[in-house]
Design an enzyme around this catalytic site. Sequence first.
Site, PDB file in Angstrom:
ATOM      1  N   SER A 247     -17.821   9.618  14.115  1.00 32.26           N
ATOM      2  CA  SER A 247     -17.565  11.055  13.906  1.00 32.26           C
ATOM      3  C   SER A 247     -18.481  11.631  12.848  1.00 32.26           C
ATOM      4  CB  SER A 247     -16.119  11.300  13.464  1.00 32.26           C
ATOM      5  OG  SER A 247     -15.246  10.820  14.413  1.00 32.26           O
TER       6      SER A 247
ATOM      7  N   SER B 276     -23.796  10.097  17.092  1.00 31.89           N
ATOM      8  CA  SER B 276     -23.449   9.581  18.414  1.00 31.89           C
ATOM      9  C   SER B 276     -23.138   8.090  18.437  1.00 31.89           C
ATOM     10  CB  SER B 276     -24.542   9.930  19.425  1.00 31.89           C
ATOM     11  OG  SER B 276     -23.928  10.046  20.680  1.00 31.89           O
ATOM     12  N   SER B 277     -22.104   7.720  17.711  1.00 28.12           N
ATOM     13  CA  SER B 277     -21.642   6.336  17.740  1.00 28.12           C
ATOM     14  C   SER B 277     -21.156   5.975  19.141  1.00 28.12           C
ATOM     15  CB  SER B 277     -20.523   6.117  16.729  1.00 28.12           C
ATOM     16  OG  SER B 277     -19.469   7.022  16.973  1.00 28.12           O
TER      17      SER B 277
ATOM     18  N   GLU C  19     -18.447   9.062  29.257  1.00 29.11           N
ATOM     19  CA  GLU C  19     -18.129   9.926  28.113  1.00 29.11           C
ATOM     20  C   GLU C  19     -17.275  11.118  28.554  1.00 29.11           C
ATOM     21  OE1 GLU C  19     -20.221   9.549  24.991  1.00 29.11           O
ATOM     22  OE2 GLU C  19     -19.026  11.080  24.004  1.00 29.11           O
TER      23      GLU C  19
ATOM     24  N   ASP D 225     -27.703  12.152  24.248  1.00 33.24           N
ATOM     25  CA  ASP D 225     -27.293  11.057  23.366  1.00 33.24           C
ATOM     26  C   ASP D 225     -27.648   9.711  23.988  1.00 33.24           C
ATOM     27  OD1 ASP D 225     -26.226  13.274  22.200  1.00 33.24           O
ATOM     28  OD2 ASP D 225     -24.144  12.796  22.648  1.00 33.24           O
TER      29      ASP D 225
HETATM   30  C1  GLA Z   1     -23.802  16.782  22.014  1.00 30.72           C
HETATM   31  C2  GLA Z   1     -23.881  16.347  23.471  1.00 30.72           C
HETATM   32  C3  GLA Z   1     -25.322  16.348  23.980  1.00 30.72           C
HETATM   33  C4  GLA Z   1     -26.021  17.670  23.679  1.00 30.72           C
HETATM   34  C5  GLA Z   1     -25.792  18.088  22.228  1.00 30.72           C
HETATM   35  C6  GLA Z   1     -26.290  19.483  21.941  1.00 30.72           C
HETATM   36  O1  GLA Z   1     -24.420  15.847  21.188  1.00 30.72           O
HETATM   37  O2  GLA Z   1     -23.320  15.065  23.625  1.00 30.72           O
HETATM   38  O3  GLA Z   1     -25.336  16.060  25.357  1.00 30.72           O
HETATM   39  O4  GLA Z   1     -25.614  18.666  24.574  1.00 30.72           O
HETATM   40  O5  GLA Z   1     -24.420  18.050  21.864  1.00 30.72           O
HETATM   41  O6  GLA Z   1     -27.664  19.569  22.133  1.00 30.72           O
END
Ligand code: GLA
Length: 378
Positions: free
Chosen positions: A121, A125-126, A159, A171
């Site tokens: 969090s 992007s864990s 996801e 991500d």
């Molecule tokens: C999050 C989403 C991504 C992307 C970003 C914004 O990280 O997981 O796919 O859309 O927001 O750029």
Amino acid sequence: MSHLPASFEAIYQRPPTVVASAPGRIEVLGNHTDYNAGLTLSCAVGFRCDAAMAPLDEPVALLASTAFDTPPERFPLTAPLAFAPRGHWANYLLGLATALQERGHTVPGFALLVDSAVPRSAGVSSSAALEMAVLTGLVSMMQLDLPPIELARIGQWAESRAVGAQTGMLDQLSSLCGQRDHLLLTDFASGATDTAPLPPGWVFVAVDSGVKHDLTVEYNDRRRSCEAAAEAMGVATLREASLEQLDKHRPAMPAEAYGCAKHILGENQRVRDAIDALGRGDVERVGRLMFESHDSSRHHFRNSCPELDRIVEYAAQDARCVGARLSGGGFGGITIHLVRGTDAERYRGDLLSHLTPADSPPPWSAVCAIDDGAKLVT
Ligand code: GLA
């Protein structure tokens, strides 16, 4: 990492047959462009998730993590998603298994131990790191050779099923395709990726705003506004639209849709401009584009918040920082700051002492190394 095979063996009484590793990511430019067939600039960071795995004879997943001091949990692979408890981290992995099965692949039973150093969090992007580490291990066990875009699609599906956010593939692709000391350019119209070196001596500092974002509501809402703008202009995706077209059709769309589309078109152009600037070694220009991106998030896409703005305002008056912006979904989460490596620790300290009230713990922050994407370790 070095202890992971031994820990796996202590739990499962056998060594792992596969160990895979995947990093977290930061989004450098190209905010919310991924699901609009747009352009992004991102990188993989030096916080990684490692996954040790071995096949099992029965169709079950035994899932354990070094984060919890509990025995492995057992999930049948016959109807994986039906057995995933709500809010459980297993959802991501059972989602991967389901996505593979829906594509016609037989997923063997497997035992898993994950060990993640990706802060949770925190906006790096864990979840993508977890998904891509396990998926890299799983497809290797299955002797499947899938291109990164397909692996990313599987992760995206997992996801969205696990969390409910209709995210794009930024991500997952960044976690898969990142390259040490390079920025990753992705064209989501074609899925093509390319890399450009970040000139030596420059780093990103990540600073969490401390505001937790729930991507299920606002994120999906912005996505719908982007779709509404494309529809009003009669194009399939915002990638096909120009600023002239957008202005011409402005009266035919709600104000939010106009603002969202203006942000997306601007972000695509900022990615192009940043690639040109990187080609000339002009890091200051990349920084200015980051400030412009934040401004556009704040005023057009409206995915900033006062806490994020306060951090970026600090960055703008500190000469050591050439650019800063919110990174990722927004509505909270992290900011990134482009600074010289030699200034990074001191800049981070000064920023935190400026921001943090005396009686509160500072929010998460780090100087981020740019690392390689997902790989098999053994
Ligand atoms: C999050 C989403 C991504 C992307 C970003 C914004 O990280 O997981 O796919 O859309 O927001 O750029």
